[in-house]
Scaffold this motif. Structure first.
Motif, PDB file in Angstrom:
ATOM      1  N   VAL A 168      -4.004  51.372  20.249  1.00 61.03           N
ATOM      2  CA  VAL A 168      -3.991  50.082  19.210  1.00 61.03           C
ATOM      3  C   VAL A 168      -2.696  49.852  18.795  1.00 61.03           C
ATOM      4  N   ARG A 169      -2.088  48.637  19.444  1.00 63.64           N
ATOM      5  CA  ARG A 169      -0.891  48.162  19.010  1.00 63.64           C
ATOM      6  C   ARG A 169      -0.891  47.397  17.632  1.00 63.64           C
ATOM      7  N   GLY A 170      -1.885  46.916  17.242  1.00 63.28           N
ATOM      8  CA  GLY A 170      -1.908  46.017  16.017  1.00 63.28           C
ATOM      9  C   GLY A 170      -3.246  45.242  16.049  1.00 63.28           C
ATOM     10  N   ALA A 171      -3.216  44.082  15.411  1.00 61.83           N
ATOM     11  CA  ALA A 171      -4.583  43.028  15.084  1.00 61.83           C
ATOM     12  C   ALA A 171      -4.024  41.902  15.064  1.00 61.83           C
ATOM     13  N   GLU A 172      -5.061  40.991  15.271  1.00 60.96           N
ATOM     14  CA  GLU A 172      -4.703  39.462  14.906  1.00 60.96           C
ATOM     15  C   GLU A 172      -5.806  39.446  13.572  1.00 60.96           C
ATOM     16  N   PRO A 226      -8.502  44.203  17.010  1.00 56.50           N
ATOM     17  CA  PRO A 226      -7.562  44.761  17.737  1.00 56.50           C
ATOM     18  C   PRO A 226      -6.719  44.237  18.988  1.00 56.50           C
ATOM     19  N   LEU A 227      -5.479  44.474  18.883  1.00 50.30           N
ATOM     20  CA  LEU A 227      -4.739  44.342  20.027  1.00 50.30           C
ATOM     21  C   LEU A 227      -4.469  45.778  20.676  1.00 50.30           C
ATOM     22  N   VAL A 228      -5.067  45.745  22.090  1.00 50.11           N
ATOM     23  CA  VAL A 228      -4.883  47.104  22.761  1.00 50.11           C
ATOM     24  C   VAL A 228      -4.086  47.094  24.019  1.00 50.11           C
ATOM     25  N   ASP A 229      -3.380  47.967  24.274  1.00 54.44           N
ATOM     26  CA  ASP A 229      -2.231  48.131  25.230  1.00 54.44           C
ATOM     27  C   ASP A 229      -3.093  48.619  26.650  1.00 54.44           C
ATOM     28  N   ALA A 230      -2.347  48.708  27.596  1.00 55.13           N
ATOM     29  CA  ALA A 230      -3.093  49.226  28.959  1.00 55.13           C
ATOM     30  C   ALA A 230      -3.619  50.486  28.893  1.00 55.13           C
ATOM     31  N   HIS A 231      -2.954  51.525  27.972  1.00 53.06           N
ATOM     32  CA  HIS A 231      -3.537  52.822  27.867  1.00 53.06           C
ATOM     33  C   HIS A 231      -4.580  52.983  26.667  1.00 53.06           C
ATOM     34  N   GLU A 291     -11.105  52.540   9.945  1.00 47.50           N
ATOM     35  CA  GLU A 291     -11.850  53.540  10.234  1.00 47.50           C
ATOM     36  C   GLU A 291     -12.185  53.506  12.029  1.00 47.50           C
ATOM     37  N   SER A 292     -12.402  52.450  12.320  1.00 49.13           N
ATOM     38  CA  SER A 292     -12.947  52.499  13.823  1.00 49.13           C
ATOM     39  C   SER A 292     -11.536  52.433  14.693  1.00 49.13           C
ATOM     40  N   PHE A 293     -10.446  51.900  14.300  1.00 47.34           N
ATOM     41  CA  PHE A 293      -8.921  51.739  15.187  1.00 47.34           C
ATOM     42  C   PHE A 293      -7.989  52.364  14.620  1.00 47.34           C
ATOM     43  N   LEU A 294      -7.444  52.030  13.353  1.00 50.65           N
ATOM     44  CA  LEU A 294      -6.290  52.794  12.899  1.00 50.65           C
ATOM     45  C   LEU A 294      -6.097  54.229  12.788  1.00 50.65           C
ATOM     46  N   ARG A 295      -7.258  54.621  12.324  1.00 46.41           N
ATOM     47  CA  ARG A 295      -7.383  56.169  12.149  1.00 46.41           C
ATOM     48  C   ARG A 295      -7.441  56.977  13.620  1.00 46.41           C
TER      49      ARG A 295
END
Length: 707
Positions: free
Chosen positions: A479-483, A471-476, A698-702
């Motif tokens: 989850v803004r996306g993933a590599e 996951p690519l995570v912002d300051a808040h 399951e862990s990040f997008l949902r």
């Protein structure tokens, strides 16, 4: 003292003229013709006699079959060896029978043990006749064995030859007498009239314009045959000079054509055995010479060395400055290699930037040969390190050299080249610009590497690879996306580290196939997540693109076609590139990036800060973001230098309006340091480990957020 009597020279001259002139040729012709006729007649008679002898042999075999088979079978049945040998002796006495033997019946119908044999093997050509032996008892035939009669065909042929010689001698004597009589007759009727003409012809010189065949005055009327011959010779003489000149001109042209053809054949042979660019021997000639040197080393008990020379980073230079510059550099490298070796040594080019040097006769002891090879390799390495000037530009190269001694390190050209290549590869892994001698344990490592490459190719074809998402995570905490990260679980080795198989892909060229597979797998997964409503339009997936894949012809078309196929908006895809993408031809790279950015695809510069020219490229590249290398993030809070570099990268990102992503965030303190300095996105184990598509969803997008 009385003078000794002398022979009449006129008689001698006339006899010589008779034998060497037309009469002599007529005599020879008659002798040859009569000899041929006599030979033909003799041949027919001999052939007929030979055929009669052969037919007599066939009849003799038939008589043996009718008269002797039953008595021999009876003797064989009764084990009466004396009677058996008596029967065989009787057959042996027949003409042209060299030997006769009886063999018992063996297993499977084959000949069995020898029961009796009379006579010797035929001295010349022979023929074997096999007659089955059977004995009828109680109404049934019992197969007892085989009567083998060896016929001396050579004796038949010798008999025919003797008859031929007898016929030829008789016919030849008669022919000789007839020919001598004809010679005297021809002399009186024909040849004495031609003697004068023959003398004139002998004295004729083409260079003498006054020479003539007119040996007697021309009579009135049509003249006889001699006159007509003289007229014809005069006509021929008058045109001979012109024909001679034409012949001289034609001969000059022919000589020129032959010389040109020889030069063309020599050039073709040279091209077949030499490299067109450097004029060095190619692989074909190298293998021939290497096989010869191996044989010499084996016979003489001496040691030689083979050096596998690979130019370090030559591909970068070739891509950066163009093939014309690269070719000029290779030509200079070839010249230096030839200059710094002995005349008996061989330098060959295998292809690309790979060269081979064969150094025979370095010593009888391996230690001495190794020392001499080390000295020669150091000399070559130093020579190649000297600056190379091409078109007023200065280039500096280094070389990695692998050395294998022969015949100890390889008994065949293929193995020797393989082992020298293995040593060269080890020199590359030790930092390049070095020399490494072949060791047996290196071969095992190379074979392991080859096996891994083979398994990787199979995994690409059979679907043995997977894609994990981090996951690519912002300051808040959003989850803004993933590599997307490729993963390989080997069926027997287990998980294989990307640090192990990605470089292997780069070296073997598999990186292009791997990169295309990853792109399609990611786009297919994005399509599935969008249909489930798990991935929004503001989120994206980033994919690493290798320089080789990016520069390949048709990359843009394949990428855009895949986006269209899987119905993925270009804005949801980010391509991560390193500065290696633009090394060499930055203008072409910028043009390709602008083409894709115009379609909505974004570019992030990966591992920013680790290259020697990142700052310079940042000004020109149409990038959308930067990724801070994890090497700078690892020691944040403890290393002031890393902190300063991170702060500088963040400041540059803000100045150029780029999104900055920090990799390798593993602690809360690192995350807070970056958030406080307005780092847009964070990536690392502290925020989430790479997971397969199902667990990532399951862990990040949902959840949408880590908070």
């Amino acid at each position: 003292m009385a003078a000794s009597p002398q022979r009449d020279p006129g008689i001698t001259a006339r006899l010589r003229a008779s034998l060497t002139g037309i009469g002599g040729r007529l005599l020879a012709s008659m002798v040859v013709a009569s000899t041929l006729i006599s030979t033909a007649v003799a041949g027919v008679e001999v052939w007929a006699g030979y055929q009669d002898d052969l037919r007599e042999l066939e009849a003799d075999i038939e008589r043996i079959s009718r008269a002797s088979l039953d008595p021999i079978a009876l003797s064989l049945w009764n084990y009466d060896d004396a009677q058996l040998r008596l029967q065989l002796d009787g057959i042996r006495q027949r003409p042209y029978v060299a030997a006769v033997e009886v063999r018992e019946r063996g297993m499977g119908g084959e000949d069995g043990a020898l029961r009796a044999r009379v006579g010797e093997e035929a001295s010349g050509e022979g023929r074997i006749e096999r007659l089955p032996l059977s004995y009828r008892r109680d109404g049934e035939n019992a197969d007892l064995g085989t009567l083998i009669v060896e016929l001396d065909i050579g004796a038949v042929q010798r008999s025919a030859l003797e008859r031929a010689v007898s016929i030829l001698v008789t016919q030849g004597g008669i022919t000789l007498l007839i020919s001598l009589a004809l010679l005297l007759l021809v002399r009186q009727i024909v040849t004495r009239h031609l003697s004068a003409l023959a003398h004139a012809a002998q004295r004729f010189d083409l260079r003498d314009e006054t020479a003539s065949f007119r040996v007697r005055p021309r009579g009135s009327g049509p003249g006889d045959e001699i006159d007509r011959v003289i007229d014809a010779l005069e006509t021929m003489r008058s045109s001979l000079h012109g024909a001679y000149r034409d012949l001289a001109d034609t001969n000059a042209e022919l000589q020129s054509d032959i010389a040109a053809r020889l030069r063309a054949e020599a050039a073709a042979d040279h091209l077949a055995n030499h490299d067109a660019l450097t004029n060095l021997p190619n692989r074909r000639l190298l293998f021939q010479r290497l096989a010869h040197e191996l044989a010499v080393a084996e016979r003489s008990g001496t040691q030689g060395a083979m050096m596998f020379i690979d130019l370090d980073h030559f591909k970068t230079l070739n891509d950066a400055r163009g093939h014309s510059i690269g070719d000029a550099v290779l030509i200079e490298v070839a010249r230096r290699l030839r200059t710094h070796l002995r005349e008996i040594d061989l330098v060959a080019r295998l292809g690309g930037d790979e060269f081979v040097a064969v150094l025979p006769m370095l010593g009888e002891l391996r230690e001495r040969a190794a020392q001499n090879a080390q000295t020669a390799a150091e000399k070559l390495r130093a020579a190649l390190a000297e600056p190379i000037v091409v078109r007023d530009e200065v280039f500096r190269l280094s070389a990695s050299i692998g050395v294998a001694l022969f015949p100890d390190d390889g008994g065949s050209p293929e193995n020797l080249i393989k082992h020298a290549d293995t040593a060269m590869y080890q020199a590359k892994t030790e930092g390049r610009n070095t020399i490494h001698f072949f060791q047996r344990d290196l071969l095992a490592a190379m074979e392991e590497r080859h096996a891994l490459e083979t398994d990787l190719r199979r995994a690409l074809v059979e679907g043995g690879l997977d894609v994990a998402y981090q996951p690519l995570v912002d300051a808040h905490g959003g989850v803004r996306g993933a590599e997307a990260l490729v993963r390989w679980t080997h069926p027997t080795r287990g998980p294989v580290s990307p640090a192990q198989f990605i470089p292997l892909c780069e070296e073997s060229g598999l990186i292009i196939n791997l990169g295309d597979w990853v792109l399609r797998a990611v786009l297919k997964q994005v399509q599935a997540w969008r249909r489930e409503g798990l991935l929004g339009p503001q989120q994206y997936i980033s994919v690493n693109i290798s320089p080789r894949q990016f520069r390949q012809q048709g990359f843009e078309d394949r990428l855009l076609a895949a986006l269209h196929e899987f119905e993925v908006p270009p804005s949801m895809l980010v391509l991560e590139i390193t500065e290696g993408v633009v090394l060499g031809d930055i203008d072409s790279a910028i043009q390709r990036m602008n083409t894709l950015r115009a379609r909505g695809i974004r570019f992030y510069i990966d591992d920013f800060g680790t290259g020697y020219s990142s700052m310079a490229y940042l000004k020109r590249l149409p990038a959308d973001g930067l990724k801070i290398d994890k090497g700078f993030v690892r020691d944040l809070g403890t290393d002031a230098n890393d902190a300063a570099i991170v702060d500088a990268i963040l400041a540059m990102g803000r100045h150029f309006g780029l999104t900055v992503v920090a990799e390798g965030v593993e602690t809360e303190s690192q995350a807070q340091y970056l958030i406080q300095r307005d780092c847009a996105l964070l990536q690392g184990y502290h925020l989430g480990r790479p997971a397969d598509a199902t667990r990532f969803a399951e862990s990040f997008l949902r959840r949408r957020t880590l908070v």
